[in-house]
Design a protein around this motif. Structure first.
Motif, PDB file in Angstrom:
ATOM      1  N   ALA A 189       1.190   6.183   3.413  1.00  0.00           N
ATOM      2  CA  ALA A 189       1.412   7.471   2.749  1.00  0.00           C
ATOM      3  C   ALA A 189       0.167   7.978   2.036  1.00  0.00           C
ATOM      4  CB  ALA A 189       2.576   7.365   1.767  1.00  0.00           C
ATOM      5  N   ASP A 190      -0.600   7.108   1.407  1.00  0.00           N
ATOM      6  CA  ASP A 190      -1.783   7.542   0.669  1.00  0.00           C
ATOM      7  C   ASP A 190      -2.970   7.873   1.573  1.00  0.00           C
ATOM      8  OD1 ASP A 190      -2.088   4.821   1.318  1.00  0.00           O
ATOM      9  OD2 ASP A 190      -3.280   4.395  -0.466  1.00  0.00           O
ATOM     10  N   HIS A 191      -2.782   7.728   2.893  1.00  0.00           N
ATOM     11  CA  HIS A 191      -3.836   8.076   3.853  1.00  0.00           C
ATOM     12  C   HIS A 191      -3.392   9.166   4.832  1.00  0.00           C
ATOM     13  CE1 HIS A 191      -5.754   4.543   2.237  1.00  0.00           C
ATOM     14  NE2 HIS A 191      -6.836   4.835   2.930  1.00  0.00           N
ATOM     15  N   GLN A 192      -2.206   9.692   4.655  1.00  0.00           N
ATOM     16  CA  GLN A 192      -1.715  10.733   5.552  1.00  0.00           C
ATOM     17  C   GLN A 192      -2.463  12.034   5.299  1.00  0.00           C
ATOM     18  OE1 GLN A 192       2.563  10.764   5.097  1.00  0.00           O
ATOM     19  NE2 GLN A 192       2.754   8.787   6.114  1.00  0.00           N
TER      20      GLN A 192
ATOM     21  N   VAL B 139      -4.458   0.723   7.265  1.00  0.00           N
ATOM     22  CA  VAL B 139      -3.960   2.009   6.768  1.00  0.00           C
ATOM     23  C   VAL B 139      -3.171   2.766   7.825  1.00  0.00           C
ATOM     24  CG1 VAL B 139      -5.754   2.191   5.005  1.00  0.00           C
ATOM     25  CG2 VAL B 139      -6.120   3.231   7.266  1.00  0.00           C
ATOM     26  N   GLY B 140      -3.180   2.264   9.075  1.00  0.00           N
ATOM     27  CA  GLY B 140      -2.419   2.906  10.137  1.00  0.00           C
ATOM     28  C   GLY B 140      -2.308   1.997  11.341  1.00  0.00           C
ATOM     29  N   MET B 141      -1.379   2.350  12.219  1.00  0.00           N
ATOM     30  CA  MET B 141      -1.161   1.540  13.413  1.00  0.00           C
ATOM     31  C   MET B 141      -0.497   2.370  14.495  1.00  0.00           C
ATOM     32  SD  MET B 141       2.185  -0.653  12.186  1.00  0.00           S
ATOM     33  CE  MET B 141       2.521  -1.362  13.772  1.00  0.00           C
ATOM     34  N   ALA B 142      -0.619   1.896  15.724  1.00  0.00           N
ATOM     35  CA  ALA B 142       0.088   2.475  16.867  1.00  0.00           C
ATOM     36  C   ALA B 142       0.172   1.395  17.930  1.00  0.00           C
ATOM     37  CB  ALA B 142      -0.637   3.698  17.410  1.00  0.00           C
ATOM     38  N   GLY B 143       1.244   1.428  18.708  1.00  0.00           N
ATOM     39  CA  GLY B 143       1.427   0.414  19.734  1.00  0.00           C
ATOM     40  C   GLY B 143       1.856   1.005  21.063  1.00  0.00           C
TER      41      GLY B 143
END
Length: 159
Positions: free
Chosen positions: A80-83, A59-63
């Motif tokens: 978008a549905d978890h923002q 549902v999300g990521m970062a690098g």
């Protein structure tokens, strides 16, 4: 966690974070394309990507890309549905903690849409010319991100 919605109970699965693996690449590419972010270089730096998982779904990521003592925070994206649930904030804080633990001196990012979000997380706008040469030579700063993107910077030494 259970909550009531329209007369019935629903169960919200807990959010967990884990490192990305090669099997996650298709889900990451999809998330980045939907968020209008470049998937270029993700596979190269996959070991420094963290995922937010709910149930069995990304549902999300970062690098993070490392350039000597400097880091480039990239690809912070939330479905978008978890923002609006604090996932982007948690991912960013987690990446700042990892960069600090790795003894990086600075963390920089480029954004075309989320400057206000990153201001709340202590990043400050800077011009590209003040960045270290190693960062300026990165693929993201050499065209992977548009020239109109806001460059934001966070010193890590005093953290």
């Amino acid at each position: 966690m259970r909550r009531r919605r329209r007369g019935r109970w629903i169960t919200r699965r807990p959010l967990t974070f884990r490192e990305a693996m090669a099997a996650d690449l298709p889900a990451l590419d999809t998330l980045l394309i939907v968020a209008e972010l470049s998937p270029e270089g993700v596979e190269t730096h996959l070991a420094d990507f963290v995922l937010a998982i709910q149930g069995n779904e990304v549902v999300g990521m970062a690098g993070l890309e490392r350039y000597g003592p400097h880091g480039l925070l990239r690809s912070v994206a939330v479905r978008a549905d978890h923002q609006g649930r604090g996932i982007g904030h948690a991912l960013t804080r987690l990446m700042v903690e990892r960069a600090t633990a790795s003894r990086l001196e600075t963390l920089t990012l480029l954004t075309t849409t989320a400057a206000d979000f990153f201001l709340k997380l202590d990043f400050h706008p800077v011009t590209r010319d003040v960045l270290p040469a190693a960062l300026r030579a990165s693929p993201q700063l050499q065209g992977g991100c548009p020239a109109s993107a806001t460059v934001m910077h966070l010193p890590l030494r005093q953290r």
